[in-house]
Scaffold this motif. Sequence first.
Motif, PDB file in Angstrom:
ATOM      1  N   ALA A 556      41.508  26.545  24.390  1.00 59.29           N
ATOM      2  CA  ALA A 556      41.138  27.754  25.037  1.00 59.29           C
ATOM      3  C   ALA A 556      41.604  27.751  26.519  1.00 59.29           C
ATOM      4  CB  ALA A 556      39.746  27.889  24.903  1.00 59.29           C
ATOM      5  N   GLN A 557      41.775  28.951  26.804  1.00 62.51           N
ATOM      6  CA  GLN A 557      42.335  29.132  28.252  1.00 62.51           C
ATOM      7  C   GLN A 557      42.229  30.477  28.841  1.00 62.51           C
ATOM      8  OE1 GLN A 557      46.438  28.460  27.417  1.00 62.51           O
ATOM      9  NE2 GLN A 557      47.093  30.580  27.836  1.00 62.51           N
ATOM     10  N   VAL A 558      41.998  30.565  30.210  1.00 63.36           N
ATOM     11  CA  VAL A 558      41.734  31.949  30.840  1.00 63.36           C
ATOM     12  C   VAL A 558      43.114  32.227  31.380  1.00 63.36           C
ATOM     13  CG1 VAL A 558      39.582  31.643  31.646  1.00 63.36           C
ATOM     14  CG2 VAL A 558      41.308  30.769  33.039  1.00 63.36           C
ATOM     15  N   SER A 559      43.538  33.471  31.624  1.00 64.26           N
ATOM     16  CA  SER A 559      44.819  34.137  31.931  1.00 64.26           C
ATOM     17  C   SER A 559      45.151  33.820  33.243  1.00 64.26           C
ATOM     18  CB  SER A 559      44.899  35.507  31.959  1.00 64.26           C
ATOM     19  OG  SER A 559      43.929  36.288  32.415  1.00 64.26           O
ATOM     20  N   THR A 560      44.247  33.719  34.188  1.00 67.77           N
ATOM     21  CA  THR A 560      44.525  33.399  35.538  1.00 67.77           C
ATOM     22  C   THR A 560      43.588  32.362  36.232  1.00 67.77           C
ATOM     23  OG1 THR A 560      45.104  34.309  37.718  1.00 67.77           O
ATOM     24  CG2 THR A 560      43.287  35.405  36.365  1.00 67.77           C
ATOM     25  N   ILE A 561      43.692  31.628  37.248  1.00 70.34           N
ATOM     26  CA  ILE A 561      42.830  30.977  38.059  1.00 70.34           C
ATOM     27  C   ILE A 561      42.058  31.696  39.227  1.00 70.34           C
ATOM     28  CG2 ILE A 561      43.922  28.729  37.026  1.00 70.34           C
ATOM     29  CD1 ILE A 561      44.750  28.264  40.184  1.00 70.34           C
ATOM     30  N   SER A 562      42.549  32.743  39.665  1.00 70.16           N
ATOM     31  CA  SER A 562      42.208  33.359  40.895  1.00 70.16           C
ATOM     32  C   SER A 562      42.481  34.843  40.650  1.00 70.16           C
ATOM     33  CB  SER A 562      42.824  33.008  41.737  1.00 70.16           C
ATOM     34  OG  SER A 562      42.445  33.570  43.134  1.00 70.16           O
ATOM     35  N   LEU A 563      41.342  35.700  40.954  1.00 70.09           N
ATOM     36  CA  LEU A 563      41.175  37.053  40.970  1.00 70.09           C
ATOM     37  C   LEU A 563      40.604  37.553  42.366  1.00 70.09           C
ATOM     38  CD1 LEU A 563      39.491  38.274  37.563  1.00 70.09           C
ATOM     39  CD2 LEU A 563      41.788  38.481  38.413  1.00 70.09           C
ATOM     40  N   ASN A 564      41.301  38.789  42.883  1.00 66.34           N
ATOM     41  CA  ASN A 564      40.700  39.386  44.153  1.00 66.34           C
ATOM     42  C   ASN A 564      39.974  40.313  43.709  1.00 66.34           C
ATOM     43  OD1 ASN A 564      40.864  41.049  46.518  1.00 66.34           O
ATOM     44  ND2 ASN A 564      42.726  39.995  46.844  1.00 66.34           N
ATOM     45  N   GLY A 565      38.746  40.152  44.341  1.00 65.95           N
ATOM     46  CA  GLY A 565      37.615  41.140  44.184  1.00 65.95           C
ATOM     47  C   GLY A 565      37.665  42.170  44.674  1.00 65.95           C
ATOM     48  N   SER A 566      38.427  42.529  45.647  1.00 65.76           N
ATOM     49  CA  SER A 566      38.784  43.876  46.400  1.00 65.76           C
ATOM     50  C   SER A 566      39.458  44.840  45.480  1.00 65.76           C
ATOM     51  CB  SER A 566      39.336  43.585  47.825  1.00 65.76           C
ATOM     52  OG  SER A 566      40.819  43.124  47.369  1.00 65.76           O
ATOM     53  N   SER A 567      40.296  44.360  44.408  1.00 66.43           N
ATOM     54  CA  SER A 567      41.087  45.127  43.759  1.00 66.43           C
ATOM     55  C   SER A 567      40.721  45.081  42.291  1.00 66.43           C
ATOM     56  CB  SER A 567      42.572  44.630  43.952  1.00 66.43           C
ATOM     57  OG  SER A 567      42.846  43.343  43.336  1.00 66.43           O
ATOM     58  N   LEU A 568      39.439  44.927  41.840  1.00 71.96           N
ATOM     59  CA  LEU A 568      39.064  44.878  40.495  1.00 71.96           C
ATOM     60  C   LEU A 568      39.247  46.008  39.941  1.00 71.96           C
ATOM     61  CD1 LEU A 568      35.982  42.423  40.326  1.00 71.96           C
ATOM     62  CD2 LEU A 568      38.285  41.968  39.740  1.00 71.96           C
ATOM     63  N   SER A 569      39.039  47.350  40.649  1.00 72.95           N
ATOM     64  CA  SER A 569      39.022  48.621  39.974  1.00 72.95           C
ATOM     65  C   SER A 569      40.409  48.978  39.567  1.00 72.95           C
ATOM     66  CB  SER A 569      38.566  49.565  40.886  1.00 72.95           C
ATOM     67  OG  SER A 569      39.195  49.692  42.244  1.00 72.95           O
ATOM     68  N   GLU A 570      41.328  48.160  40.124  1.00 68.88           N
ATOM     69  CA  GLU A 570      42.802  48.710  39.982  1.00 68.88           C
ATOM     70  C   GLU A 570      43.346  47.588  38.823  1.00 68.88           C
ATOM     71  OE1 GLU A 570      42.197  48.125  43.338  1.00 68.88           O
ATOM     72  OE2 GLU A 570      41.628  50.218  43.647  1.00 68.88           O
ATOM     73  N   SER A 571      43.094  46.315  38.826  1.00 68.66           N
ATOM     74  CA  SER A 571      43.406  45.450  37.978  1.00 68.66           C
ATOM     75  C   SER A 571      42.404  44.363  37.741  1.00 68.66           C
ATOM     76  CB  SER A 571      44.855  44.774  38.656  1.00 68.66           C
ATOM     77  OG  SER A 571      45.194  43.794  37.832  1.00 68.66           O
ATOM     78  N   PRO A 572      41.638  44.610  36.624  1.00 71.79           N
ATOM     79  CA  PRO A 572      40.530  43.728  36.253  1.00 71.79           C
ATOM     80  C   PRO A 572      41.146  42.856  35.177  1.00 71.79           C
ATOM     81  CG  PRO A 572      40.240  45.901  35.337  1.00 71.79           C
ATOM     82  CD  PRO A 572      41.491  46.173  35.986  1.00 71.79           C
ATOM     83  N   ALA A 573      42.290  42.731  34.805  1.00 69.71           N
ATOM     84  CA  ALA A 573      42.897  42.276  33.570  1.00 69.71           C
ATOM     85  C   ALA A 573      42.856  40.682  33.656  1.00 69.71           C
ATOM     86  CB  ALA A 573      43.984  42.730  33.179  1.00 69.71           C
ATOM     87  N   GLY A 697      38.575  26.359  30.809  1.00 68.43           N
ATOM     88  CA  GLY A 697      39.133  26.225  32.376  1.00 68.43           C
ATOM     89  C   GLY A 697      38.021  26.977  33.366  1.00 68.43           C
ATOM     90  N   VAL A 698      38.545  27.292  34.245  1.00 63.62           N
ATOM     91  CA  VAL A 698      37.986  27.869  35.733  1.00 63.62           C
ATOM     92  C   VAL A 698      38.679  28.851  36.138  1.00 63.62           C
ATOM     93  CG1 VAL A 698      36.691  27.234  37.938  1.00 63.62           C
ATOM     94  CG2 VAL A 698      36.796  25.648  36.250  1.00 63.62           C
ATOM     95  N   PHE A 699      38.125  29.977  36.859  1.00 62.76           N
ATOM     96  CA  PHE A 699      38.499  30.983  37.561  1.00 62.76           C
ATOM     97  C   PHE A 699      37.810  31.305  38.667  1.00 62.76           C
ATOM     98  CE2 PHE A 699      36.408  33.449  34.511  1.00 62.76           C
ATOM     99  CZ  PHE A 699      35.920  34.644  35.259  1.00 62.76           C
ATOM    100  N   GLU A 700      38.319  32.028  39.748  1.00 60.05           N
ATOM    101  CA  GLU A 700      37.582  32.126  40.928  1.00 60.05           C
ATOM    102  C   GLU A 700      37.800  33.362  41.423  1.00 60.05           C
ATOM    103  OE1 GLU A 700      36.413  30.121  45.202  1.00 60.05           O
ATOM    104  OE2 GLU A 700      38.412  29.472  44.058  1.00 60.05           O
ATOM    105  N   LEU A 701      36.601  34.254  41.836  1.00 63.31           N
ATOM    106  CA  LEU A 701      36.806  35.332  42.196  1.00 63.31           C
ATOM    107  C   LEU A 701      36.669  35.453  43.586  1.00 63.31           C
ATOM    108  CD1 LEU A 701      36.968  38.582  41.400  1.00 63.31           C
ATOM    109  CD2 LEU A 701      34.270  38.483  41.545  1.00 63.31           C
ATOM    110  N   THR A 702      37.599  35.827  44.234  1.00 65.44           N
ATOM    111  CA  THR A 702      38.065  35.846  45.747  1.00 65.44           C
ATOM    112  C   THR A 702      37.759  37.172  46.513  1.00 65.44           C
ATOM    113  OG1 THR A 702      39.982  35.730  46.013  1.00 65.44           O
ATOM    114  CG2 THR A 702      39.158  33.720  45.658  1.00 65.44           C
ATOM    115  N   ASP A 703      37.526  37.242  47.803  1.00 65.80           N
ATOM    116  CA  ASP A 703      37.763  38.384  48.596  1.00 65.80           C
ATOM    117  C   ASP A 703      36.939  39.598  48.068  1.00 65.80           C
ATOM    118  OD1 ASP A 703      39.900  37.268  50.114  1.00 65.80           O
ATOM    119  OD2 ASP A 703      41.139  37.709  48.986  1.00 65.80           O
ATOM    120  N   VAL A 704      35.654  39.194  47.879  1.00 63.30           N
ATOM    121  CA  VAL A 704      34.611  40.083  47.398  1.00 63.30           C
ATOM    122  C   VAL A 704      34.241  41.211  48.601  1.00 63.30           C
ATOM    123  CG1 VAL A 704      32.361  40.473  46.638  1.00 63.30           C
ATOM    124  CG2 VAL A 704      33.724  38.640  45.607  1.00 63.30           C
ATOM    125  N   PRO A 705      34.126  42.498  48.521  1.00 62.24           N
ATOM    126  CA  PRO A 705      34.164  43.127  49.672  1.00 62.24           C
ATOM    127  C   PRO A 705      32.631  43.065  50.341  1.00 62.24           C
ATOM    128  CG  PRO A 705      34.881  44.514  47.788  1.00 62.24           C
ATOM    129  CD  PRO A 705      34.637  43.138  47.291  1.00 62.24           C
TER     130      PRO A 705
END
Length: 919
Positions: A556-573, A697-705
Amino acid sequence: MASLTLRLAVLACVFICRTDVALTAQNVIQLQNNEYTDVLIAINRNIPEDQQIVDRLKEIFTEASEALYIATRSRAYIKQVKILIPNTWTRQPQYLPPGTATFDRANVRVDVQNPLYGDGPYVQQTGGCGVGGEYLHLTPRYVVDRPYGESNWGPYGKLVTHEWGHLRWGLFDEYGFDDPLGGSYPHFYVSTSMGIQPVRCSAYTAGSYQNPVTQSRCQVDPATGLPEADCRFIPNPNGNRATGSYMFMQFLPQVEEFCHGGQHLFSQGGQPNPLSSHNREAPNKQNALCNGQSAWDVMNKHQDFANGANPPREVVSTVPDFVLLQEKEPMMVLVLDTSGSMRVLEAQGDPSGGILFLMSDGQENELPDIATVTPQVLAKGIIIDTLAYKRSADPQIESLALLTGGKSYFYSGEQGDSTALNDAFTASVLSRDDRTGGEATIQLVSETKTLNTGENYYNELYIEKSEGRNAIFTFMWNGGVPPLIEIIAPNGTVIGQGDPSYHVMSDTIQVNVPGVAQPGKWSYNITIVDYYYQQVDILASCKGATPDSQPIKVTAQVSTISLNGSSLSESPALSIRASVTKGYLPVTGATVTAFIEKPPSEDVDELLLLDNGAGADVTKNDGVYSRHFLNFTAGGRYSVSVKVNNEQGEAASIVVTGTARRGHSAALSKDAEAFALDKNAVHSEPLDQFQRMAPGGVFELTDVPIGGLSRLDLGPPSRVNDLKVIRVSHDNLTVALSWTAVGDDLDQGGPAALTDLRFGRNFTELADDFEASSVVDDSQVLLGDLTSPSPPGTLETVVIRVPERGENVTFVFALRVCDTVGNCGQPSNIAAANLEYIPEPTTPPPTTPLSQPNKPNSNTLIIAVSVSCGVVAAVVAILAVLSVKHCCCKRKKRVSVTPVPDGIALESGQPPNQPLPKA
């Protein structure tokens, strides 16, 4: 950390002595100054030693480098290739240490056949359009036997260039194919301007239509308006002028480039080259998943070529440099909070290929820090698995694991009965198969329970018939009087204290089941007898029933290890994927659930993953179960694990007898008979109950507004990419359509709000301006409901009435799905329906066998057809709705269908606009 250190030490004693490590981060290929470097090829340890394999790999990738350079118009070639020799082969002085190279990370695998494809090369693709594949699979026979390989798949350099399109740029095939598991794409379609056409790219590829199964002329099926299911387009190997495309038939001598959209790169005298112009009307996988984009459209968005990167450059030689590496038995060291501790490994010899399991619970406060030590770690070829213990752990440790090819785990220390700590450590030392391609160790159970004095805990697990050797049950507790443990076998035998296989160690009880454990339901009882409560960790594992067994395997795996919280509405994939296989064959119908531990309170979400070819899932029934995750709660680390079982009783393994010839992703063979699938060669075999677990795995949500995450809608429904015409009725003026339902948010949430279905008579108009096309209104819907979509993953079917029928009448359809707040997904792929009158087929005389040369008139297909009274309606339900029966009697007629002639001038780079002549 003292108690934690002791806990990990016990785990090390349990597992390290009998297993190797599991790593899944793919080797990263570099492209700089037009040169691909760090291409990793690995030979499986079970392949018998054969120096010819190494020699031929050098020849193959030398040819591939030149072909790739030509195909990309001097923009890329292969400069460096590393070949990983298994440690089961004789050591040679020229073999270098492996560094971070492992079989499971290789870009190219040389291994035994995948039974679905035989010796056919293929790329395992689990991502969407533009997402590179997992690995290219080659067999020893394909590599070594050059006459065999070229006679079936054409020149080696061109074949590898075709597969490079899958592997590197996330391209898909531009031909139709039969997938016995359900993910097929049609071989023919009806064009709104050209009538019945073969699925091909470019439209200038010349050839003939034949049925290689019956060796008879192809006939048109009145239920679909297309040639019969076994009809195939057979290319003319000598009369073609089409120069594209590599993703269609790479073996044709004239093919030397990828299809393009006509707006860039490929030109002749400043004009687009029509002979490799993309055919976006063909309903192939490339068009369906990439929304009609050509191969070069997708390639130009890839980092290799985006914004003019790696412009054309003349080079003296495209011959790669080859570096030979050899596996060695890995050393593993547990490191707590000190990033300079690789010297622990160096004390044992060359640290290359060694593994550090690095655990940290805080920020860096001493030198050397991670940034300082990373270049040294990379230079020495050390793999680092990391465990972030508590949320205060430095965020850089996940990046360190990614750079070195390791895996990342997270344990908050506040999760009660969480198994995250055990899973992290055991996953790094289990599953030899994952690292070296050798025999797998299967983790059956991992759970943690907190129990009070006198409390009893009972649970069950299942051992499937293909596994059970070296079965071990381990119970660990946090001090005090040992609990009472009983294990009950399927035949009722009880293993408890005093049994020879029951071993008590310091705070650990281990039961080693002798021989091969019986298949079926096992159970265990735990009773606490201490004066205080105890936390008990429960682990169970085994190997295959024999060393040659192929037990069910889960990664099993996740597609990315990091997501930008300020742009989830544009790219939550963010997507979560789990692969469930037996050997290289998929396991279908399993229940696959992802568990996501979320900040800030460590709540756990459960997400059912699906293998239906919709939403985040790319290919139906390929054993890869996928889903988007959208339920973010706060910034910080999210930990993912996956559990798989057969609780619904629908899981099945795929069994191949004989030769299947064609599957969903193997390279197309030039052998004419391989254009047809042996439908009887593939079947499903029901599986008994089983269970598996795997960390994801692990992913991190960063830059949360500031103010946190908005609870507003996180996105529109996913794009539908499997819209199909399943039946047409000329008599009833009806078309039946099907597709897989998506969710209110991508493939998540409840049902969407509505389905916006459009139609027209012109493909280009519908493709270029969906909103200007005619809407299918309620009065046209005879069966189904566009205003009440089904839950995500459900097969949707509607039957609609169209306004006209007759000769050369073709309708095209596309849809988009909209959610409750008015957000609509992208328009789907386009499906076409032929509404001309087609009589019932007759049995035609046989044609010349395909093994013989084509006759001079082979570019013309004669279809003999006749009709009787009472033509069968497309959908029985329509007759009930309409209360109408039609009886049509017409004279027998003959229809002559010819492929688009080679050499007709194109207008504005579009395919020839010429209807098919009728006799």
